[in-house]
Enzyme design. Structure first.
Site, PDB file in Angstrom:
ATOM      1  CG  ASP A   1      -0.423  -0.600   2.439  1.00 49.57           C
ATOM      2  OD1 ASP A   1       0.800  -0.789   2.525  1.00 49.57           O
ATOM      3  OD2 ASP A   1      -1.210  -0.896   3.356  1.00 49.57           O
TER       4      ASP A   1
ATOM      5  CD  GLU B   1      -3.903   3.896   6.955  1.00 47.97           C
ATOM      6  OE1 GLU B   1      -4.921   3.680   7.647  1.00 47.97           O
ATOM      7  OE2 GLU B   1      -2.788   3.420   7.225  1.00 47.97           O
TER       8      GLU B   1
END
Length: 393
Positions: free
Chosen positions: A77, A137
């Site tokens: 990520d 997130e």
């Protein structure tokens, strides 16, 4: 077993440098142009098939080995958090955002795995898809990439998918995972309870939703203990609370609440989703108020495939020794959007201990610090998992 540790050691200085560059270039959400440019620069001239996202800053690189075989996916990520960094590091971010969850290490570690595998392309029996994903997130970047056709980018779907996540609270070099549920789902329930409002001196002439909201909060906090089995954990927390009153002498006419809901099974989530709004509505009705609720679905449970995880544990035991491989006893109640990939492809998420000397606050802290000497280990583990899994056919 073909190991990558020696080559990863020679790459470590380079990986640390790019990690620190990524740390300073931190961006938030799905649009990460500066981060994407660094990833594309590092992947250039390696003979990879590279695609970027449409409307998001994702990067997907496909490495085709010279020998036939299946496809494996490795993921990192890319995004940071809207946190002002307070680490005092010489390469600390100054933009008001921070890689407080270690995604800078995830990217650098995967870049290392790319280089290790590219160097062995002539012996690689299959295809590796490298997934660099923005928006972990809270923006469900993995889901966005899946909807855009991630799993078909190599021409055939991956047989397995793996990801690493660093942890500054775990002993440096330890590798932690478990079969089954690894991390919880994350969802929310938004509630508005409405009364009539009125003068603070004459509450008997109004229907005040504030004390009703207090009853609702207590009901939320006790719901898991009395409606759910003790063997199937759930954490439900009130995270937002506000009213529409803007004066100290005015009774609110409406109070809004938001509950964050963490569960470890679909059955438990269904129970919460169906029964909690009913309970809260009944409490509001009993006090003469009305209640509106909206369920906001977010990340699913991160489930490590049992067979793949047994393969991963065996590979890690052989790579670093059983004393550094930890079988996590219970799932974490945090969440992770690699869950979307694991819903589609059997695979495993592994935590990597990155605790620095002297320790560190936990993930998401403005003072979280990671020992980036683990980058060689990250690159080795990802490359080893892909290599060994491709040998299984």
């Amino acid at each position: 077993m073909t190991t990558f540790q020696e080559d990863a050691t020679t790459l470590l200085e380079e990986l640390v440098a790019v990690r620190r560059e990524l740390h300073q270039a931190v961006e938030v959400g799905l649009d990460l142009p500066a981060t994407q440019l660094i990833i594309l620069r590092e992947l250039a001239d390696l003979g990879l098939e590279i695609t970027t996202g449409d409307g998001i800053s994702s990067v997907v690189a496909v490495l085709r080995g010279d020998l036939p075989g299946p496809t494996v996916l490795l993921r990192a990520d890319m995004d940071g958090l809207p946190v002002t960094e307070a680490t005092g590091l010489p390469f600390a971010a100054t933009s008001g955002a921070m890689h407080a969850c270690g995604h800078d290490l995830h990217m650098a570690g995967l870049l290392g795995a790319v280089r290790l595998l590219v160097a062995r392309r002539d012996r690689l029996a299959g295809t590796v898809v490298f997934m660099f994903q923005p928006g972990e997130e809270g923006q469900a970047g993995a889901r966005v990439m899946l909807e855009a056709g991630l799993l078909d980018v190599a021409g055939e779907r991956p047989v397995a998918a793996y990801a690493l996540h660093v942890d500054p609270s775990t002993r440096r070099g330890d590798l932690v995972t478990r079969e089954g549920a690894m991390m919880a789902s994350a969802n929310a329930l938004r509630v508005t309870v409405r009364g009539t409002g009125g003068h603070a001196a004459f509450p008997h002439l109004a229907v005040d939703p504030v004390p009703v909201a207090a009853h609702l909060i207590l009901a939320v906090q006790t719901f898991a203990a009395r409606r759910l089995p003790a063997t199937d954990q759930a954490v439900i927390s009130i995270t937002r609370l506000g009213s529409d009153s803007e004066a100290s002498n005015v009774l609110a006419s409406a109070v809004s609440l938001e509950a964050n809901i963490r569960t470890l099974s679909k059955a438990t989530l269904t129970t919460v989703r169906e029964q909690l709004p009913e309970l809260l509505r009944a409490i509001a009705d009993a006090h003469g108020c009305t209640l509106e609720s909206t369920f906001i679905e977010s990340y699913p449970v991160t489930v490590n495939d049992p067979a793949e995880t047994r393969f991963v544990l065996g590979t890690l035991d052989a790579l670093v020794g059983p004393d550094r491989v930890v079988r996590q006893e219970a799932p974490s109640m945090a969440s992770e959007d690699f869950a979307y990939v694991l819903d589609e492809v059997p695979g495993t998420l592994v935590f990597v201990g990155a605790a620095p000397e002297g320790g560190s606050p936990a993930l998401h802290s403005e003072r979280a610090v990671f020992d980036d000497s683990v980058l060689g280990l990250q690159a080795t583990v990802l490359a080893e998992l892909a290599w060994e899994r491709l040998q299984l056919r």
